[in-house]
Structures are given as structure tokens and as C-alpha cells.
Design a protein around this motif. Structure first.
Motif, PDB file in Angstrom:
ATOM      1  N   ASP A   2       0.828  -1.210   0.000  1.00  0.00           N
ATOM      2  CA  ASP A   2       0.000   0.000   0.000  1.00  0.00           C
ATOM      3  C   ASP A   2       0.860   1.257   0.000  1.00  0.00           C
ATOM      4  N   ALA A   6       0.921   4.401  -2.545  1.00  0.00           N
ATOM      5  CA  ALA A   6       0.812   5.779  -2.058  1.00  0.00           C
ATOM      6  C   ALA A   6       1.901   6.655  -2.663  1.00  0.00           C
ATOM      7  N   ALA A   9       1.123   7.342  -6.282  1.00  0.00           N
ATOM      8  CA  ALA A   9       0.093   8.369  -6.438  1.00  0.00           C
ATOM      9  C   ALA A   9       0.669   9.761  -6.261  1.00  0.00           C
ATOM     10  N   VAL A  58     -12.862  17.293   0.289  1.00  0.00           N
ATOM     11  CA  VAL A  58     -12.187  16.600   1.392  1.00  0.00           C
ATOM     12  C   VAL A  58     -12.842  16.931   2.728  1.00  0.00           C
ATOM     13  N   GLN A 184      -6.197  15.088  -5.609  1.00  0.00           N
ATOM     14  CA  GLN A 184      -6.752  13.986  -4.821  1.00  0.00           C
ATOM     15  C   GLN A 184      -5.781  12.794  -4.779  1.00  0.00           C
ATOM     16  N   MET A 185      -5.103  12.550  -5.870  1.00  0.00           N
ATOM     17  CA  MET A 185      -4.080  11.490  -5.874  1.00  0.00           C
ATOM     18  C   MET A 185      -2.979  11.802  -4.862  1.00  0.00           C
ATOM     19  N   TRP A 188      -4.407  11.461  -1.226  1.00  0.00           N
ATOM     20  CA  TRP A 188      -4.571  10.059  -0.828  1.00  0.00           C
ATOM     21  C   TRP A 188      -3.218   9.425  -0.488  1.00  0.00           C
ATOM     22  N   SER A 192      -2.196   8.344   3.389  1.00  0.00           N
ATOM     23  CA  SER A 192      -1.891   6.925   3.615  1.00  0.00           C
ATOM     24  C   SER A 192      -0.531   6.761   4.285  1.00  0.00           C
ATOM     25  N   VAL A 209      -2.912  17.238   4.325  1.00  0.00           N
ATOM     26  CA  VAL A 209      -4.134  17.418   3.542  1.00  0.00           C
ATOM     27  C   VAL A 209      -4.274  18.877   3.111  1.00  0.00           C
TER      28      VAL A 209
END
Length: 317
Positions: A2, A6, A9, A58, A184-185, A188, A192, A209
Motif C-alpha cells: 500500500d 501511495a 500516487a 475533502v 486527490q491522488m 490520498w 496513507s 491534507v
């Protein structure tokens, strides 16, 4: 595995962001020329509010999931990043002229809206009624803005362009769409990674964020500065901060009443208010045309670096 996704992204999102920012600003500037609008006004309304779409998405989702700290941290952290980081970087590339129109109209409105947000958070919460007030103020300001003619005095209409309105709208829409997707990528991927290290929702909202959802503002302001579209660059930041304070928090508060810790008022709102007030001093030209110089841009970056270090220290202690 994961974590690898991340990081992927983050990298892919950054690449798309750079491409879409130029397309978005080009469309906005062309539309301003075709409609005969003030570049400052189109920067505030179209560019500023358009690039704040990620913050709204968000924060609304965070509020729905009962993560009030993340919702408020995203909105107000983005405001801090817009002034201290984005204006700072933009001024380093090219000093930003501050017109009389900004000092007399835009900044006083932003200051009053900021003080309203501070007042609402004295009880460390934002009720649905208070959220409704924020949205009502936004609608009122938009009615006033849309009724204005083009800027006067120093704020001139941009020269003519060969790009037609449908082409300008297409570039604007396509650029904005890719800005939102790429941001947004990035968000995220960053969230993460941060969650893997056990960082709290408020700190994530104020730092990762907030910075991630401010990337459209960062990319479009830097692109505008490179193109010499100073009014669009500054209007982008002022409009984005208005949108974040009134609409992003307003929508999140309507979705679910928000409760926050006292630290957001004492630490984060205090800095946001101070930075907003500092724009008057930075933009007022004592015996010279007003502008935010490269030196002042560097000072804003130092403030953002110190604030971020403070947040990270409090998260790791």
C-alpha cells in the motif's frame, strides 16, 4: 505494498498537476480578456474558487465521517499555506503588485470574514446554524461581486486574445478537472503514508491534507506568475481563502456540526488571522507602488516553515 501505491500516487499526481496548472491559467486569462473582466475578479471568482474544489470535497467527506478536526484543519491549514507558502513562493519568482483595489476592497472583506470564523470558534465548535451564516455571507458577497464592472484605476482589463470563449472555457474546465484529480491522488498518497506513522487527524489536516488540497492554488499561482498574470495569481489566493472560510467550513458544518479542540483557535486561527492582517502591511507601498517583494516572500516562507515544524514537533512528542 500500500505504501508503494501511495508513493506512486504522489509522483503521478505531481506530474499531472504541473501540466494542468498551465492549461487552467491559460484558460482563465483568455476568458478574462474575452469577457472584459478584471483579472483580479476572475482570479478570485473562477481561479480562486475553482482551485478550492478539493478542499470542499475533502472537508465535506471528513465531516460526514465525523472527523471534525480533519475538516477544519484542511480549510484553515489551506488558508495558512495559501498566504505563507504559496504567496511566498510566487513572490520569490516575481514580486506581486498589490493594487489599491485589493487594499480597499478585497483585503478588508477577507479580514472581516476571517474574524467571523474566529468568533464562531470561541466555543470550539461550528453548529449547523453557524455554517448557514457562513454560506449566506458567501452568497451575499458573490451577488455583490458579479454585479461589479471591471476593475478601475490601476486594475486594467487584459489585452485582446485570439482564443474564443468556448476554447477558453474548454481549457479552463479541462485544466480544473486534472487539477482536482491530481490533487486527490496526492492527498490520498500523503494521508496513507501519514496514517502509517500514527499522526492525528488534526495534524494531518493542517499539514499534509491542507498542503495537498492547496496544490492547485500553488500550481496555478506559480504558472500565473511565470506568465506575468500578477492579478490572477493574487486573486487566486484571496478568492481561495474566502471560499475555504465560508464555503468549505460552511458545507462541512451543514453535513455534520463540527467540534474541535481549543488548540485550533489559539494556535492555528491566530496565525491565520495574523497572516491575513500582514497582507495589508506587505501590500501597502510607503512612497512607492505597493507589492510583495522577494524579501517579503522569503519571510512568509520562513513563517510557514516554522509553523510546520511546530506542528510536526507537537505530533511526534
Amino acid at each position: 505494498m500500500d505504501i508503494l501505491w501511495a508513493w506512486a500516487a504522489l509522483i503521478a499526481g505531481l506530474g499531472i498537476l504541473v501540466f494542468s496548472a498551465d492549461l487552467f491559467v491559460d484558460g482563465a486569462a483568455s476568458l478574462a480578456r474575452r469577457l472584459g473582466m478584471s483579472p483580479l475578479l476572475i482570479g478570485m471568482i473562477i481561479v480562486g474558487f475553482g482551485t478550492s474544489a478539493p478542499e470542499m470535497l475533502v472537508s465535506a467527506l471528513a465531516s460526514f465521517e465525523n472527523k471534525g478536526g480533519l475538516a477544519l484543519g484542511n480549510a484553515y491549514g489551506s488558508n495558512i499555506a495559501n498566504i505563507a507558502l504559496i504567496l511566498g513562493l510566487t513572490a520569490l519568482i516575481r514580486p506581486i503588485p498589490v493594487t489599491a483595489e485589493v487594499l480597499r476592497r478585497a483585503l478588508p472583506v477577507l479580514m472581516l470574514v476571517t474574524l467571523l470564523a474566529v468568533f464562531q470558534l470561541f466555543d470550539a465548535s461550528v453548529s449547523r446554524w453557524e455554517a448557514g451564516v457562513l454560506l449566506a455571507v458567501f452568497i451575499f458577497l458573490m451577488v455583490l461581486s458579479m454585479g461589479k464592472k471591471t476593475g478601475q484605476g490601476e486594475e486594467k482589463v487584459l489585452p485582446a486574445t485570439n482564443i474564443r470563449i468556448p476554447q477558453a472555457l474548454f481549457r479552463l474546465s479541462l485544466g480544473l478537472g486534472f487539477l482536482i484529480i491530481s490533487s486527490q491522488m496526492l492527498v490520498w498518497g500523503a494521508v496513507s503514508i501519514a496514517h502509517a506513522f500514527g499522526i492525528s487527524d488534526l495534524i494531518i489536516g493542517l499539514t499534509i491534507v491542507a498542503l495537498g488540497t492547496s496544490l492547485p492554488e500553488l500550481a496555478s499561482s506559480l504558472a500565473a506568475a511565470r506568465r506575468g498574470e500578477d492579478a490572477i495569481a493574487l486573486g487566486n489566493i484571496l478568492g481561495s481563502n474566502l471560499f475555504n472560510t465560508l464555503v468549505v467550513v460552511g458545507v462541512a458544518g451543514l453535513v455534520r456540526p463540527i467540534t474541535a479542540g481549543s488548540e485550533i483557535l489559539l494556535r492555528d486561527m491566530g496565525l491565520m488571522t495574523g497572516l491575513t492582517a500582514s497582507l495589508f502591511l506587505l501590500g501597502y507601498g510607503f512612497r512607492r507602488p505597493g507589492n510583495i517583494s522577494r524579501l517579503e516572500g522569503g519571510m512568509l516562507l520562513l513563517v510557514y516553515g516554522g509553523y510546520t515544524a511546530w506542528l510536526l514537533r507537537s505530533a511526534l512528542v
